[in-house]
Structure formats: C-alpha cells, structure tokens
Motif scaffolding. Structure first.
Motif, PDB file in Angstrom:
ATOM      1  N   LEU A  41       0.908  -1.351   0.180  1.00  0.00           N
ATOM      2  CA  LEU A  41       0.176  -0.107  -0.009  1.00  0.00           C
ATOM      3  C   LEU A  41       1.038   1.276   0.097  1.00  0.00           C
ATOM      4  O   LEU A  41       1.923   1.496   1.053  1.00  0.00           O
ATOM      5  N   GLY A  42       0.531   2.207  -0.931  1.00  0.00           N
ATOM      6  CA  GLY A  42       1.477   3.299  -1.191  1.00  0.00           C
ATOM      7  C   GLY A  42       2.605   2.856  -2.086  1.00  0.00           C
ATOM      8  O   GLY A  42       3.507   3.360  -2.132  1.00  0.00           O
ATOM      9  N   GLY A  43       2.304   1.976  -3.083  1.00  0.00           N
ATOM     10  CA  GLY A  43       3.415   1.314  -3.764  1.00  0.00           C
ATOM     11  C   GLY A  43       3.566   2.035  -4.938  1.00  0.00           C
ATOM     12  O   GLY A  43       4.548   1.588  -5.763  1.00  0.00           O
ATOM     13  N   THR A  44       3.042   3.139  -5.331  1.00  0.00           N
ATOM     14  CA  THR A  44       3.305   4.159  -6.252  1.00  0.00           C
ATOM     15  C   THR A  44       4.588   4.850  -5.916  1.00  0.00           C
ATOM     16  O   THR A  44       4.939   5.651  -6.842  1.00  0.00           O
ATOM     17  N   GLY A  45       4.776   5.135  -4.310  1.00  0.00           N
ATOM     18  CA  GLY A  45       5.681   5.822  -4.096  1.00  0.00           C
ATOM     19  C   GLY A  45       7.180   5.114  -4.307  1.00  0.00           C
ATOM     20  O   GLY A  45       7.295   4.148  -4.684  1.00  0.00           O
ATOM     21  N   LYS A  46       8.236   6.129  -4.170  1.00  0.00           N
ATOM     22  CA  LYS A  46       9.729   5.572  -4.298  1.00  0.00           C
ATOM     23  C   LYS A  46       9.922   4.422  -3.429  1.00  0.00           C
ATOM     24  O   LYS A  46      10.546   3.341  -3.891  1.00  0.00           O
ATOM     25  N   MET A  48       1.101  -6.970  -5.286  1.00  0.00           N
ATOM     26  CA  MET A  48      -0.100  -6.229  -5.671  1.00  0.00           C
ATOM     27  C   MET A  48       0.473  -4.857  -5.200  1.00  0.00           C
ATOM     28  O   MET A  48       1.052  -4.424  -4.279  1.00  0.00           O
ATOM     29  N   ILE A  49       0.300  -3.790  -6.126  1.00  0.00           N
ATOM     30  CA  ILE A  49       0.800  -2.432  -6.072  1.00  0.00           C
ATOM     31  C   ILE A  49      -0.706  -1.721  -5.513  1.00  0.00           C
ATOM     32  O   ILE A  49      -1.571  -1.693  -6.293  1.00  0.00           O
ATOM     33  N   GLY A  50      -0.743  -1.219  -4.284  1.00  0.00           N
ATOM     34  CA  GLY A  50      -2.055  -0.399  -3.939  1.00  0.00           C
ATOM     35  C   GLY A  50      -1.725   1.011  -3.879  1.00  0.00           C
ATOM     36  O   GLY A  50      -0.754   1.416  -3.589  1.00  0.00           O
ATOM     37  N   GLY A  51      -2.687   1.731  -4.293  1.00  0.00           N
ATOM     38  CA  GLY A  51      -2.672   3.257  -4.065  1.00  0.00           C
ATOM     39  C   GLY A  51      -4.080   3.671  -4.003  1.00  0.00           C
ATOM     40  O   GLY A  51      -4.953   3.104  -3.986  1.00  0.00           O
ATOM     41  N   ARG A  52      -4.170   4.707  -3.865  1.00  0.00           N
ATOM     42  CA  ARG A  52      -5.533   5.710  -3.442  1.00  0.00           C
ATOM     43  C   ARG A  52      -6.063   5.780  -4.929  1.00  0.00           C
ATOM     44  O   ARG A  52      -7.259   5.604  -5.002  1.00  0.00           O
ATOM     45  N   ASP A  53      -5.311   5.889  -5.934  1.00  0.00           N
ATOM     46  CA  ASP A  53      -5.992   6.028  -7.256  1.00  0.00           C
ATOM     47  C   ASP A  53      -5.533   4.564  -8.026  1.00  0.00           C
ATOM     48  O   ASP A  53      -4.454   4.359  -8.412  1.00  0.00           O
ATOM     49  N   ALA A  54      -6.344   3.950  -8.318  1.00  0.00           N
ATOM     50  CA  ALA A  54      -6.180   2.702  -8.946  1.00  0.00           C
ATOM     51  C   ALA A  54      -5.554   2.871 -10.264  1.00  0.00           C
ATOM     52  O   ALA A  54      -4.644   1.849 -10.779  1.00  0.00           O
ATOM     53  N   GLY A  55      -5.732   3.776 -11.092  1.00  0.00           N
ATOM     54  CA  GLY A  55      -5.182   3.984 -12.477  1.00  0.00           C
ATOM     55  C   GLY A  55      -3.509   4.105 -12.354  1.00  0.00           C
ATOM     56  O   GLY A  55      -2.653   3.530 -12.918  1.00  0.00           O
ATOM     57  N   LYS A  56      -3.431   4.675 -11.233  1.00  0.00           N
ATOM     58  CA  LYS A  56      -1.942   5.045 -11.070  1.00  0.00           C
ATOM     59  C   LYS A  56      -1.013   3.753 -10.579  1.00  0.00           C
ATOM     60  O   LYS A  56      -0.054   3.596 -10.825  1.00  0.00           O
ATOM     61  N   ALA A  57      -1.872   2.966  -9.710  1.00  0.00           N
ATOM     62  CA  ALA A  57      -1.310   1.844  -9.186  1.00  0.00           C
ATOM     63  C   ALA A  57      -1.157   0.917 -10.357  1.00  0.00           C
ATOM     64  O   ALA A  57       0.030   0.156 -10.585  1.00  0.00           O
ATOM     65  N   GLU A  58      -2.155   0.832 -11.228  1.00  0.00           N
ATOM     66  CA  GLU A  58      -1.948  -0.131 -12.471  1.00  0.00           C
ATOM     67  C   GLU A  58      -0.925   0.172 -13.299  1.00  0.00           C
ATOM     68  O   GLU A  58       0.090  -0.670 -13.784  1.00  0.00           O
ATOM     69  N   ALA A  59      -0.720   1.597 -13.409  1.00  0.00           N
ATOM     70  CA  ALA A  59       0.449   2.326 -14.346  1.00  0.00           C
ATOM     71  C   ALA A  59       1.637   1.909 -13.477  1.00  0.00           C
ATOM     72  O   ALA A  59       2.672   1.485 -14.401  1.00  0.00           O
ATOM     73  N   ALA A  60       1.848   1.893 -12.325  1.00  0.00           N
ATOM     74  CA  ALA A  60       3.127   1.609 -11.654  1.00  0.00           C
ATOM     75  C   ALA A  60       3.611   0.177 -11.738  1.00  0.00           C
ATOM     76  O   ALA A  60       4.663  -0.234 -11.898  1.00  0.00           O
ATOM     77  N   ALA A  61       2.380  -0.668 -11.587  1.00  0.00           N
ATOM     78  CA  ALA A  61       2.646  -2.109 -11.522  1.00  0.00           C
ATOM     79  C   ALA A  61       3.032  -2.656 -13.264  1.00  0.00           C
ATOM     80  O   ALA A  61       4.194  -3.223 -13.267  1.00  0.00           O
ATOM     81  N   ALA A  62       2.346  -1.755 -14.009  1.00  0.00           N
ATOM     82  CA  ALA A  62       2.825  -2.136 -15.476  1.00  0.00           C
ATOM     83  C   ALA A  62       4.226  -1.688 -15.767  1.00  0.00           C
ATOM     84  O   ALA A  62       4.980  -2.399 -16.452  1.00  0.00           O
TER      85      ALA A  62
END
Length: 222
Positions: free
Chosen positions: A11-16, A33-47
């Motif tokens: 959770l907060g996996g979109t950060g550094k 699983m990358i979790g974030g407040r914004d699912a779209g940003k989390a999906e982009a970070a995972a990709a």
C-alpha cells in the motif's frame, strides 16, 4: 500463495520506497499487488515494474483491493496518511501480517526525532487496529535511493520489531528476498529505535552529502 511465497500487497506502492521494495520482491519471484489511492496510478506503476523485470508478476489496484488480495500487507505511505490508510482497509487486514514501514517525520524538520507521544508510530497503529492484525515494524532505515537498482548491494541492515515471533520471521524472509539482512529487534515497543534512527540517518546524509547512509549489525556469527 505461489511456490510457497505469500502474495504481497504494498500500500503506497506508487511511491519511491514502496515501488522499490515491490521491485525487489517481484524480482525474487513474489506475486506483488501495488496498492494506491488511485487505482489507475497503481496499475500504471505495476505495468512499469512488470516491463522492467522479466517474468515479474505485478498487478495494480486501489488500496482496498490490494489489501484484500495480499497475504502479507506492507504499508509504505507517509506518516500523515498511515492510520487513515490502514484503518480504511482494517477488515481486509484481519488475521494478516501488516508490515509498517512508516517513519514519523514531521516536515520541515525531518532531521529531528519526533516520535508520537507515548511510543512509536507502529505501536499506535497496532493499538488502532487491534489484536486481529499482527503489526511488524521494518524497513524504515532503508533509503529508497538504490532500491530500484536490483544489482546494487544495499549497505543497510533491517531491524524487525513485533510482538509475534513468527510474524517477525516472515518479515525477515522478505528482507532476505530483497537482498538485505533482517534481524529480530524484539517486541513492537522497540520499533521506536528504527523510527528515530531515520531522522539521525537523514542528518548524516545532509552533513556528509550522501544519499543513503545506513546501519550495520556487527559481532554476530556468519
């Protein structure tokens, strides 16, 4: 659980810090699983991670979906968002290990130790979540600077504090998977040490103009 490895939710996996730890675990063969407040940003970070790490099994979702999917959940959000993020997914954390990477930094004076009154951020989180969640404190002293460089040897050990010994063992295994040395640091109340050390390390970084001062545990066999 694939190949005996638990599914990890960051959770907060979109950060550094969160994405760096996620990258190391994905490279070690964990489903992440990358979790974030914004699912779209989390999906982009995972990709992005999946594209950079051959064979990586990384997906993105909002924090609630990630916490539900994770068998071990790792919280890497800023201190100001720590309790709100965890409490919002409390039901999904029941019976699980929650690895708290939170450091109680209070800007702008982040190089000064400012622990919560009466204990550590991890202790306060355990009290808020209750006994149904096993909170383990770890990874606070690992600089995000070199985490994404998977070939870089991180010159820092990990202090792992928690009231459940088996949960600490599981987190030490995660440290080793990330090419770090993890050490039992005792019960959760000892998390004050790692949390406070972060501000000390920031001060060292500033004074000596380095990006990633760390700590080493010495005097042990092997």
């Amino acid at each position: 659980m694939a190949d005996g490895k638990p599914t990890l939710a960051v959770l907060g996996g979109t950060g550094k810090e969160g994405s760096g730890l996620a990258a190391r675990w994905a490279a070690a063969g964990y489903e992440v699983m990358i979790g974030g407040r914004d699912a779209g940003k989390a999906e982009a970070a995972a990709a992005e991670l999946a594209a950079a790490i051959p064979g990586a099994n990384v997906r993105g979702a909002d924090n609630a979906a990630a916490a539900a999917a994770g068998e071990i959940v790792v919280l890497t959000v800023p201190y100001a968002a720590q309790q709100a993020t965890a409490l919002a997914v409390k039901d999904a954390l029941a019976g699980k290990i929650l690895v708290d990477v939170t450091v109680p930094l209070v800007p702008p004076k982040v190089n000064r130790v400012q622990l919560p009154q009466g204990g550590s951020a991890a202790m306060a989180l355990q009290a808020a979540l209750g006994e149904g969640v096993r909170v383990v404190s770890a990874f606070q002293n690992i600089s995000a600077h070199h985490l994404h460089d998977l070939d870089h040897e991180l010159d820092c050990d990990v202090l792992v504090a928690g009231d459940d010994i088996a949960a600490r063992e599981a987190v030490i295994a995660l440290a080793e998977a990330a090419k770090l040395r993890g050490f039992h640091a005792g019960p959760l109340c000892n998390s004050v040490v790692a949390e406070a050390l972060t501000s000390v390390l920031i001060s060292i970084n500033q004074r000596y103009k380095v990006p990633s001062a760390g700590i080493r545990i010495t005097g042990l066999p092997g």
